[in-house]
Design a protein around this motif. Structure first.
Motif, PDB file in Angstrom:
ATOM      1  N   TRP A  18       0.613  -1.444  -0.067  1.00 51.72           N
ATOM      2  CA  TRP A  18      -0.097   0.387  -0.191  1.00 51.72           C
ATOM      3  C   TRP A  18       1.304   1.170   0.150  1.00 51.72           C
ATOM      4  N   ASP A  19       2.396   1.257   0.757  1.00 56.13           N
ATOM      5  CA  ASP A  19       2.867   2.716   1.125  1.00 56.13           C
ATOM      6  C   ASP A  19       4.317   2.540  -0.017  1.00 56.13           C
ATOM      7  N   ARG A  20       4.219   1.648  -0.404  1.00 53.58           N
ATOM      8  CA  ARG A  20       5.272   1.785  -2.102  1.00 53.58           C
ATOM      9  C   ARG A  20       5.164   3.542  -2.787  1.00 53.58           C
ATOM     10  N   ARG A  21       6.052   4.199  -3.292  1.00 52.12           N
ATOM     11  CA  ARG A  21       6.117   4.845  -4.178  1.00 52.12           C
ATOM     12  C   ARG A  21       6.919   5.721  -5.101  1.00 52.12           C
ATOM     13  N   LEU A  22       7.315   4.374  -4.827  1.00 51.51           N
ATOM     14  CA  LEU A  22       8.704   4.470  -6.287  1.00 51.51           C
ATOM     15  C   LEU A  22       9.429   3.106  -6.198  1.00 51.51           C
ATOM     16  N   PHE A  23       9.419   2.853  -7.881  1.00 52.40           N
ATOM     17  CA  PHE A  23      10.432   1.565  -8.231  1.00 52.40           C
ATOM     18  C   PHE A  23      11.430   1.555  -8.635  1.00 52.40           C
ATOM     19  N   ASP A  24      12.258   0.557  -8.137  1.00 46.82           N
ATOM     20  CA  ASP A  24      13.639   0.989  -8.818  1.00 46.82           C
ATOM     21  C   ASP A  24      14.530   2.173  -8.625  1.00 46.82           C
ATOM     22  N   SER A  25      13.605   2.886  -7.241  1.00 46.17           N
ATOM     23  CA  SER A  25      14.448   3.918  -7.570  1.00 46.17           C
ATOM     24  C   SER A  25      13.879   4.788  -8.224  1.00 46.17           C
ATOM     25  N   LEU A  26      12.891   4.848  -9.826  1.00 45.12           N
ATOM     26  CA  LEU A  26      12.951   5.735 -10.801  1.00 45.12           C
ATOM     27  C   LEU A  26      11.262   6.103 -10.305  1.00 45.12           C
ATOM     28  N   ILE A  27      11.121   4.718 -10.677  1.00 42.05           N
ATOM     29  CA  ILE A  27       9.264   5.022 -10.916  1.00 42.05           C
ATOM     30  C   ILE A  27       8.704   5.636 -10.815  1.00 42.05           C
ATOM     31  N   PRO A  28       7.572   6.211 -10.236  1.00 42.24           N
ATOM     32  CA  PRO A  28       6.774   6.442  -9.548  1.00 42.24           C
ATOM     33  C   PRO A  28       5.297   5.856  -9.100  1.00 42.24           C
ATOM     34  N   LEU A  29       4.876   5.911  -8.097  1.00 39.48           N
ATOM     35  CA  LEU A  29       4.015   4.256  -7.807  1.00 39.48           C
ATOM     36  C   LEU A  29       2.485   5.522  -7.286  1.00 39.48           C
ATOM     37  N   PRO A  30       1.800   6.199  -7.990  1.00 39.23           N
ATOM     38  CA  PRO A  30       1.296   6.777  -7.230  1.00 39.23           C
ATOM     39  C   PRO A  30      -0.185   6.438  -6.267  1.00 39.23           C
ATOM     40  N   ASP A  31      -0.299   5.135  -6.812  1.00 37.40           N
ATOM     41  CA  ASP A  31      -1.240   3.547  -6.308  1.00 37.40           C
ATOM     42  C   ASP A  31      -1.118   2.684  -5.683  1.00 37.40           C
ATOM     43  N   GLY A  32       0.516   3.234  -5.137  1.00 35.05           N
ATOM     44  CA  GLY A  32       1.314   1.407  -4.517  1.00 35.05           C
ATOM     45  C   GLY A  32       0.842   0.457  -5.229  1.00 35.05           C
ATOM     46  N   THR A  33       1.110  -0.993  -5.332  1.00 28.77           N
ATOM     47  CA  THR A  33       1.711  -2.371  -6.202  1.00 28.77           C
ATOM     48  C   THR A  33       0.888  -3.125  -5.356  1.00 28.77           C
ATOM     49  N   THR A  34       1.146  -4.345  -6.052  1.00 30.68           N
ATOM     50  CA  THR A  34       1.030  -5.426  -5.709  1.00 30.68           C
ATOM     51  C   THR A  34       1.711  -6.659  -6.322  1.00 30.68           C
ATOM     52  N   TYR A  35       2.426  -7.455  -5.184  1.00 29.90           N
ATOM     53  CA  TYR A  35       3.472  -8.848  -5.576  1.00 29.90           C
ATOM     54  C   TYR A  35       2.177 -10.362  -5.888  1.00 29.90           C
ATOM     55  N   ASN A  36       1.772 -10.612  -7.005  1.00 25.61           N
ATOM     56  CA  ASN A  36       1.039 -11.776  -7.197  1.00 25.61           C
ATOM     57  C   ASN A  36       1.987 -12.779  -7.185  1.00 25.61           C
ATOM     58  N   ALA A  37       1.810 -13.762  -6.241  1.00 24.44           N
ATOM     59  CA  ALA A  37       2.523 -15.063  -7.258  1.00 24.44           C
ATOM     60  C   ALA A  37       0.950 -16.138  -6.908  1.00 24.44           C
ATOM     61  N   TYR A  38       1.159 -17.467  -7.478  1.00 22.70           N
ATOM     62  CA  TYR A  38       0.264 -18.399  -8.088  1.00 22.70           C
ATOM     63  C   TYR A  38       0.173 -19.726  -7.266  1.00 22.70           C
ATOM     64  N   LEU A  39      -0.876 -19.903  -6.690  1.00 24.17           N
ATOM     65  CA  LEU A  39      -0.100 -21.709  -5.963  1.00 24.17           C
ATOM     66  C   LEU A  39      -0.914 -22.590  -7.356  1.00 24.17           C
ATOM     67  N   ILE A  40      -0.832 -23.448  -8.031  1.00 26.92           N
ATOM     68  CA  ILE A  40      -1.412 -24.705  -8.553  1.00 26.92           C
ATOM     69  C   ILE A  40      -1.473 -25.654  -8.177  1.00 26.92           C
ATOM     70  N   GLU A  41      -2.544 -25.723  -7.320  1.00 22.38           N
ATOM     71  CA  GLU A  41      -2.513 -27.670  -7.077  1.00 22.38           C
ATOM     72  C   GLU A  41      -3.087 -28.847  -8.036  1.00 22.38           C
ATOM     73  N   GLY A  42      -1.935 -29.537  -8.452  1.00 24.65           N
ATOM     74  CA  GLY A  42      -2.623 -30.477  -9.707  1.00 24.65           C
ATOM     75  C   GLY A  42      -2.480 -32.138  -8.860  1.00 24.65           C
ATOM     76  N   SER A  43      -3.562 -32.726  -9.465  1.00 26.55           N
ATOM     77  CA  SER A  43      -3.777 -34.172  -8.991  1.00 26.55           C
ATOM     78  C   SER A  43      -2.200 -34.731  -8.249  1.00 26.55           C
ATOM     79  N   GLU A  44      -1.021 -34.500  -9.266  1.00 32.14           N
ATOM     80  CA  GLU A  44       0.067 -35.193  -9.090  1.00 32.14           C
ATOM     81  C   GLU A  44       1.377 -34.356  -8.483  1.00 32.14           C
ATOM     82  N   LYS A  45       0.588 -32.704  -8.880  1.00 29.13           N
ATOM     83  CA  LYS A  45       2.520 -32.444  -8.437  1.00 29.13           C
ATOM     84  C   LYS A  45       1.478 -30.606  -8.465  1.00 29.13           C
TER      85      LYS A  45
END
Length: 392
Positions: A18-45
């Motif tokens: 919610w609070d990040r306002r600068l990315f790579d010490s360069l890019i403005p982030l006026p609305d913050g960001t998310t870091y999305n990861a995803y989990l898939i549970e297959g029948s075997e793996k």
């Protein structure tokens, strides 16, 4: 937050910043960001797709409570906001193998010291079975580093796109709920990191045309459960012709340049040309980058400082050169006190721009009648050029 169900046995993990306002010490982030990861549970793996920025690794690890085993971790992109916490995940699940492109493997070894024996590299188009679910890996170089790839889940028609189609918005919404807001954020995202690689991204979009994509799950921002519109937007940003728009970034020290910029703006508007004006002392560089996506012409306004352009104008030229927008015309307006090489300096800073340079208008001291006439002539030239090239 807890992991969130997308479809049966497919979950969103990650963190909201919610609070990040600068990315790579360069890019403005006026609305913050998310870091999305995803989990898939297959029948075997079971597989984890991407991770989170290291400062938020604890949240990802807590979301994996109750997951008895992870067989694979996909790293779509080696940059730390996606892969930086993979070493923490490997500590928790040491048997897991990291799936990535050959180039990304080398980067992850360099950046994160992941041991070489932890990797499985995949070729473009290679598939992996989780039992009842099949993943296809699609190499998408320069979206936005040279090693990037995306993953397509065949049975559920989901594209896990990492930075491709991403947007920096901190939100609890799982899916896109405000298309206008996401469009603007996605365009800002494209402008800031994708625009320099337009020609390669075109090929990557073409690669995806053979897939039935019912959902796009990026690594920043909300999930697109109706993704056609964002794919069409990318096509426009990449392939569309420049628009009947002048982007006019400027800086003025003693009002002379501002007088010229204001006159040029009025003259252009009177001739039916749209203008995006940016005072470089207060400009959000992300907004400037967004405007450059569509611009037909760029006009830089600058006073002369120590025989050259104002440093903010020089930075603007450097930024435009790095972003490589599809503008076809460029000019310079401004003032000077006793002389200098403003035009030569700025022109030398934009070798990447394939533009026609229109006659600049520079005045000594405050602009006089002849200077305003020259500005009107420049506006006439721009309007004529836009019309001749069919800019709309």
């Amino acid at each position: 937050m807890y992991k969130r169900k997308i479809k049966e046995n497919i979950y969103l993990l990650g963190a909201i910043d919610w609070d990040r306002r600068l990315f790579d010490s360069l890019i403005p982030l006026p609305d913050g960001t998310t870091y999305n990861a995803y989990l898939i549970e297959g029948s075997e793996k079971t597989i984890l797709l991407d991770a989170v920025d290291p400062p938020m690794a604890d949240e990802l690890i807590s979301q994996l409570d109750g997951v008895s085993k992870i067989d694979f971790i996909i790293s779509h992109h080696a940059e730390q906001d996606h892969s930086g916490s993979i070493p923490r995940v490997l500590e928790r699940f040491p048997e897991a193998k990291v799936i990535t492109t050959p180039k990304a493997k080398l980067m992850l070894i360099d950046l994160l010291k992941v041991p070489e024996n932890a990797f499985i590299t995949v070729t473009d188009g290679e598939t992996l079975s989780l039992g009842d679910k099949t993943l296809k890996f699609i190499h998408t170089p320069w979206v936005h580093w040279p090693e990037t790839m995306v993953t397509y889940l065949e049975e559920d028609q989901i594209l896990f796109s990492c930075d491709f189609f991403g947007s920096h918005i901190a939100t609890t919404d799982l899916f896109v709920t405000d298309q206008g807001r996401v469009y603007e954020a996605a365009k800002r995202y494209f402008a800031e990191i994708m625009m320099p690689f337009r020609n390669i991204i075109k090929k990557n979009i073409e690669k995806l045309e053979g897939f039935d994509i019912q959902m796009i799950a990026p690594s920043h921002g909300q999930i697109y459960d109706h993704p056609a519109w964002i794919i069409d937007a990318y096509r426009e940003w990449v392939l569309g012709a420049p628009k009947n728009t002048v982007v006019l970034p400027y800086v003025s020290m003693h009002a002379s340049t501002k007088m010229m910029v204001d006159h040029l703006l009025s003259s252009l508007v009177s001739k039916g040309v749209r203008v995006e004006l940016f005072n470089l002392t207060v400009t959000d560089t992300g907004k400037l980058a967004m405007a450059l996506v569509d611009a037909g012409t760029i006009v830089v306004g600058t006073p002369t400082v120590l025989a050259g352009p104002h440093p903010l104008a020089a930075y603007c030229a450097f930024l435009a050169n790095a972003l490589r927008p599809k503008a076809q015309f460029l000019s310079i307006v401004g003032s000077y006190g006793w002389g200098g090489k403003t035009v030569e300096t700025l022109a030398g800073m934009i070798p990447n721009l394939k533009v026609e340079v229109l006659d600049p208008v520079l005045c000594k001291g405050v602009p006089l009648e002849n200077d305003f006439i020259a500005l009107d002539k420049l506006a006439d030239t721009i309007a004529k050029k836009h019309s001749e090239h069919g800019f709309r």
